[in-house]
Design a protein around this motif. Sequence first.
Motif, PDB file in Angstrom:
ATOM      1  N   ASP A   1       1.747  42.947  -7.957  1.00 28.28           N
ATOM      2  CA  ASP A   1       0.763  43.474  -8.897  1.00 28.28           C
ATOM      3  C   ASP A   1       0.325  42.369  -9.853  1.00 28.28           C
ATOM      4  N   ILE A   2      -0.425  41.383  -9.338  1.00 25.02           N
ATOM      5  CA  ILE A   2      -0.839  40.277 -10.187  1.00 25.02           C
ATOM      6  C   ILE A   2      -1.928  40.726 -11.152  1.00 25.02           C
ATOM      7  N   ALA A   3      -1.981  40.059 -12.288  1.00 21.09           N
ATOM      8  CA  ALA A   3      -2.996  40.368 -13.289  1.00 21.09           C
ATOM      9  C   ALA A   3      -4.372  39.950 -12.790  1.00 21.09           C
ATOM     10  N   PRO A   4      -5.439  40.641 -13.220  1.00 23.09           N
ATOM     11  CA  PRO A   4      -6.794  40.262 -12.797  1.00 23.09           C
ATOM     12  C   PRO A   4      -7.152  38.820 -13.131  1.00 23.09           C
ATOM     13  N   THR A   5      -6.520  38.254 -14.165  1.00 23.41           N
ATOM     14  CA  THR A   5      -6.838  36.894 -14.604  1.00 23.41           C
ATOM     15  C   THR A   5      -5.934  35.834 -13.975  1.00 23.41           C
TER      16      THR A   5
END
Length: 229
Positions: free
Chosen positions: A79-83
């Motif tokens: 679940d990587i961050a959008p940034t």
Amino acid sequence: MTRILILGATGRTGAAILAHLPAGIEATAALRDPADTTRLAKTAASLTSTVVNIAENASLTQAMHGIDVVMNAIRLREDIAPTELVAVHDRLIEASTKANGAPARIVTVGGAGALRLPGDRRFWQDPRFPEPTLPRGRAHAMLRDHLEAGNAGSEWAYLIPPPVYEPEGPTTARWERVSPSTDETAFTRQAISYADFGAAVAETSTKDDTRTQLIAWPSELTEKHPMSG
């Protein structure tokens, strides 16, 4: 002689890139563990390896000395961050500039989630997009926007495979580079194998080609080699 640092060299896309690098290239595979050298694909390029932690600026800077081109084939999971992909790209720019006085050209293996659909939507928002990879799809869309807005200089190329991206697909040595547009719906129905996409990315390593590119088989090949994905 072009000197290349490959991130994600032991992954399937990274292996396909390595396999198609020409002689005369000095390639360095960035590894997480020294034992990963046994997983590197054979290549005509002159190949060495180094251990790199992409989250640490000092580690990246050390690996960047003398590097002309960074080929980023890392496939961040979970679940990587959008940034997150923007942050990685910016760290690569900072490290290469610190090491060499100027940024290396960064060639990124993109994601189909960044494809543009009508109504200012992205393919990661389409019902067909696989839910487990939504975080990566969002992150790729943000990275593409970051690059195309001019926020990362001019030394970059962002190469997007179609949604049907087949690990065991055939090697045909045929692909087309499609220019980006505001409606890339047609590209979502295309396909390509890892082998052919890797060859296209490897070709970019030796060209001063800075832009977003959509890379897929011609339509007749997609129809000839139907694949699930």
